[in-house]
Design an enzyme around this catalytic site. Structure first.
Site, mmCIF file in Angstrom:
data_model
loop_
_atom_site.group_PDB
_atom_site.id
_atom_site.type_symbol
_atom_site.label_atom_id
_atom_site.label_comp_id
_atom_site.label_asym_id
_atom_site.label_seq_id
_atom_site.Cartn_x
_atom_site.Cartn_y
_atom_site.Cartn_z
ATOM 1 N N ARG A 20 0.830 -1.209 0.000
ATOM 2 C CA ARG A 20 0.000 0.000 0.000
ATOM 3 C C ARG A 20 0.871 1.268 0.000
ATOM 4 O O ARG A 20 0.934 1.990 -0.994
ATOM 5 C CB ARG A 20 -0.960 -0.033 1.216
ATOM 6 C CG ARG A 20 -2.071 0.990 1.179
ATOM 7 C CD ARG A 20 -1.676 2.375 1.627
ATOM 8 N NE ARG A 20 -1.124 2.431 2.971
ATOM 9 C CZ ARG A 20 -0.545 3.504 3.475
ATOM 10 N NH1 ARG A 20 -0.424 4.613 2.751
ATOM 11 N NH2 ARG A 20 -0.029 3.497 4.691
ATOM 12 N N HIS A 212 4.963 4.655 12.734
ATOM 13 C CA HIS A 212 5.034 4.557 11.269
ATOM 14 C C HIS A 212 6.095 5.559 10.801
ATOM 15 O O HIS A 212 5.811 6.747 10.629
ATOM 16 C CB HIS A 212 3.640 4.895 10.719
ATOM 17 C CG HIS A 212 3.510 4.873 9.232
ATOM 18 N ND1 HIS A 212 2.883 3.854 8.552
ATOM 19 C CD2 HIS A 212 3.891 5.757 8.282
ATOM 20 C CE1 HIS A 212 2.873 4.112 7.258
ATOM 21 N NE2 HIS A 212 3.487 5.270 7.062
ATOM 22 N N CYS A 245 4.321 9.248 0.293
ATOM 23 C CA CYS A 245 2.946 9.662 0.078
ATOM 24 C C CYS A 245 2.908 10.630 -1.091
ATOM 25 O O CYS A 245 3.611 11.641 -1.082
ATOM 26 C CB CYS A 245 2.384 10.329 1.326
ATOM 27 S SG CYS A 245 0.717 10.966 1.070
HETATM 28 P P1 HMG Z 1 -13.171 14.371 -2.858
HETATM 29 O O1 HMG Z 1 -12.855 14.725 -4.263
HETATM 30 O O2 HMG Z 1 -13.362 15.474 -1.864
HETATM 31 O O3 HMG Z 1 -14.414 13.368 -2.814
HETATM 32 O O4 HMG Z 1 -11.990 13.434 -2.369
HETATM 33 P P2 HMG Z 1 -15.953 13.666 -2.649
HETATM 34 O O5 HMG Z 1 -16.362 13.094 -1.335
HETATM 35 O O6 HMG Z 1 -16.227 15.109 -2.920
HETATM 36 O O7 HMG Z 1 -16.567 12.795 -3.825
HETATM 37 C C1 HMG Z 1 -16.308 13.136 -5.196
HETATM 38 C C2 HMG Z 1 -16.501 11.913 -6.074
HETATM 39 O O8 HMG Z 1 -15.527 10.947 -5.752
HETATM 40 C C3 HMG Z 1 -17.857 11.226 -5.913
HETATM 41 O O9 HMG Z 1 -18.206 10.712 -7.196
HETATM 42 C C4 HMG Z 1 -17.565 10.070 -5.019
HETATM 43 O O10 HMG Z 1 -18.425 8.960 -5.179
HETATM 44 C C5 HMG Z 1 -16.156 9.703 -5.441
HETATM 45 P P3 HMG Z 1 -19.356 11.423 -8.084
HETATM 46 O O11 HMG Z 1 -20.565 11.382 -7.212
HETATM 47 O O12 HMG Z 1 -18.835 12.813 -8.313
HETATM 48 O O13 HMG Z 1 -19.379 10.558 -9.298
HETATM 49 N N1 HMG Z 1 -15.448 9.092 -4.322
HETATM 50 C C6 HMG Z 1 -14.860 7.892 -4.361
HETATM 51 N N2 HMG Z 1 -14.717 6.974 -5.325
HETATM 52 C C7 HMG Z 1 -14.075 5.828 -4.999
HETATM 53 N N3 HMG Z 1 -13.576 5.568 -3.749
HETATM 54 C C8 HMG Z 1 -13.703 6.477 -2.782
HETATM 55 C C9 HMG Z 1 -14.355 7.692 -3.075
HETATM 56 N N4 HMG Z 1 -14.637 8.753 -2.330
HETATM 57 C C10 HMG Z 1 -15.300 9.606 -3.101
HETATM 58 N N5 HMG Z 1 -13.220 6.209 -1.552
HETATM 59 C C11 HMG Z 1 -11.105 11.704 -0.933
HETATM 60 C C12 HMG Z 1 -11.926 12.986 -1.023
HETATM 61 C C13 HMG Z 1 -10.844 11.416 0.535
HETATM 62 C C14 HMG Z 1 -11.882 10.583 -1.568
HETATM 63 C C15 HMG Z 1 -9.772 11.933 -1.700
HETATM 64 O O14 HMG Z 1 -9.150 13.048 -1.167
HETATM 65 C C16 HMG Z 1 -8.840 10.757 -1.621
HETATM 66 O O15 HMG Z 1 -9.098 9.707 -2.199
HETATM 67 N N6 HMG Z 1 -7.704 10.914 -0.901
HETATM 68 C C17 HMG Z 1 -6.765 9.813 -0.689
HETATM 69 C C18 HMG Z 1 -5.345 10.288 -0.692
HETATM 70 C C19 HMG Z 1 -4.435 9.141 -0.360
HETATM 71 O O16 HMG Z 1 -4.761 7.986 -0.567
HETATM 72 N N7 HMG Z 1 -3.210 9.450 0.159
HETATM 73 C C20 HMG Z 1 -2.257 8.459 0.521
HETATM 74 C C21 HMG Z 1 -2.614 7.669 1.739
HETATM 75 S S1 HMG Z 1 -2.268 8.533 3.261
HETATM 76 C C22 HMG Z 1 -0.589 8.158 3.597
HETATM 77 O O17 HMG Z 1 0.096 7.636 2.755
HETATM 78 C C23 HMG Z 1 -0.036 8.429 4.976
HETATM 79 C C24 HMG Z 1 0.168 7.167 5.812
HETATM 80 O O18 HMG Z 1 1.059 6.277 5.163
HETATM 81 C C25 HMG Z 1 0.730 7.529 7.196
HETATM 82 C C26 HMG Z 1 1.933 8.477 7.138
HETATM 83 O O19 HMG Z 1 2.914 8.175 6.460
HETATM 84 O O20 HMG Z 1 1.830 9.508 7.793
HETATM 85 C C27 HMG Z 1 -1.153 6.421 6.031
HETATM 86 MG MG MG Z 2 3.225 6.436 5.193
#
Ligand code: HMG
Ligand code: MG
Length: 302
Positions: A20, A212, A245
């Site tokens: 992931r 982490h 990230c």
């Molecule tokens: P948004 O654009 O604000 O979403 O994104 P929304 O709620 O306004 O929805 C817009 C559209 O997206 C809608 O579709 C939803 O259905 C669709 P429409 O009605 O317009 O056709 N949608 C989705 N589709 C599929 N799966 C979903 C989903 N949600 C909404 N889950 C959102 C908000 C949170 C979804 C977006 O910002 C996002 O996906 N962010 C993820 C970013 C990410 O994955 N970053 C990396 C992971 S974090 C990390 O790595 C840190 C960690 O390792 C710890 C560390 O190191 O500190 C964990």
């Molecule tokens: Mg991380």
């Protein structure tokens, strides 16, 4: 193997995030069958927990857009692998596939909440609250991550009180574990101890905390050692040191699982991991990605 020093645990749980956190940051999209084999090899190497993928918006993280296909490919065994879920839409997708463990991921800072989740610091809780409530009602286990615990590329230092306050709020939504993320790898050992003291004072003991670490400044292993001596027994790590990230400037790879295993086994602490099999997996993955692993232990043993 030797007996661990007094005060150190006999066993540590490694929470593997390579498929992931590792693959979400790759330039190229890794083929589905390679991802599935990566997960299976990690399990075969003895990693007790392997986070498989993310049910996030596919446009935000195209590298993991095949999350549903991967879980289908992994079959019944795949249901045990934790998956990242930011909101109810992500939860629905995970529930459809029978996932049993999800992880929400909040931010300790305003800027990263905006950049990673398209929400303000406060709005993120409104997104997570129904997600966690429904997940718990469905019998799922929920982990919570909090990012930018040691510093933020846009905001600089992040006060410990702020991290503790956000982390506790996330945990109190109904999580069983809180993982403290050094997303950009700037933390040092004294900071680790002070942050853990802050969480302990707020009522979160080390046994519900995981660390982490990312290794941007080469501090990840030292930081893990500091947290271990403090009392933490769950550590996130990524095979071969893959990771980062896409929404955090300057984030590089995670603490390499091999480096962590080498240290823990050297201390006489059990992990259940077969280091040779793990190194072989990381060397194989490096071949698929077309560049060597940054892990010192993989380089030494590979
Ligand atoms: P948004 O654009 O604000 O979403 O994104 P929304 O709620 O306004 O929805 C817009 C559209 O997206 C809608 O579709 C939803 O259905 C669709 P429409 O009605 O317009 O056709 N949608 C989705 N589709 C599929 N799966 C979903 C989903 N949600 C909404 N889950 C959102 C908000 C949170 C979804 C977006 O910002 C996002 O996906 N962010 C993820 C970013 C990410 O994955 N970053 C990396 C992971 S974090 C990390 O790595 C840190 C960690 O390792 C710890 C560390 O190191 O500190 C964990
Ligand atoms: Mg991380």
């Amino acid at each position: 193997m030797q007996v661990p020093e007094p005060g150190l645990p006999a066993e540590v749980t490694i929470y593997e995030v390579g498929p992931r956190d590792g693959l979400q940051n790759e330039q190229t999209i890794v083929p589905l069958e390679v991802k599935a084999e990566f997960v299976r090899r990690l399990v075969a190497a003895g990693l007790p927990i392997v986070e498989a993928t993310s049910f996030v918006h596919p446009k935000w993280v195209p590298q993991l857009a095949d999350a549903a296909d991967l879980m289908t490919e992994l079959g019944e065994a795949g249901r045990e692998h934790p998956v990242l879920v930011p909101n109810e839409r992500g939860l629905d997708r995970a529930l459809e596939l029978g996932c049993k463990h999800i992880a929400i991921f909040g931010s300790a800072t305003e800027t990263f909440a905006q950049r990673n989740l398209n929400r303000s610091l406060d709005e993120q809780f409104a997104m997570f609250e129904p997600t966690v409530r429904r997940a718990r009602e469905a019998g799922l286990d929920v982990r919570a991550y909090v990012s930018m615990c040691f510093g933020d590329p846009w905001e600089g230092d992040v006060p410990i009180d702020q991290v503790v306050s956000v982390g506790k709020r996330l945990f109190d939504l109904g999580a069983s574990q809180l993982s403290l993320g050094d997303t950009i790898g700037v933390g040092t050992t004294g900071h680790v101890t002070a942050l853990l003291d802050g969480f302990n004072a707020a009522g979160l003991a080390d046994d519900v905390l995981a660390m982490h670490f990312h290794d941007t400044y080469g501090q990840a292993l030292a930081n893990a050692a500091a947290a271990l001596r403090h009392g933490v027994t769950t550590f996130d790590a990524s095979a071969g040191g893959l990771g980062g990230c896409p929404y955090a400037e300057s984030a590089t790879g995670n603490l390499a699982t091999e480096d962590l295993v080498w240290m823990l086994h050297g201390l006489g602490i059990r992990t259940g991991v077969d280091l040779a099999a793990l190194v072989e997996t990381s060397v194989w993955m490096a071949g698929r990605l077309g560049r060597p692993s940054p892990s010192r232990v993989v380089t030494a043993l590979g």
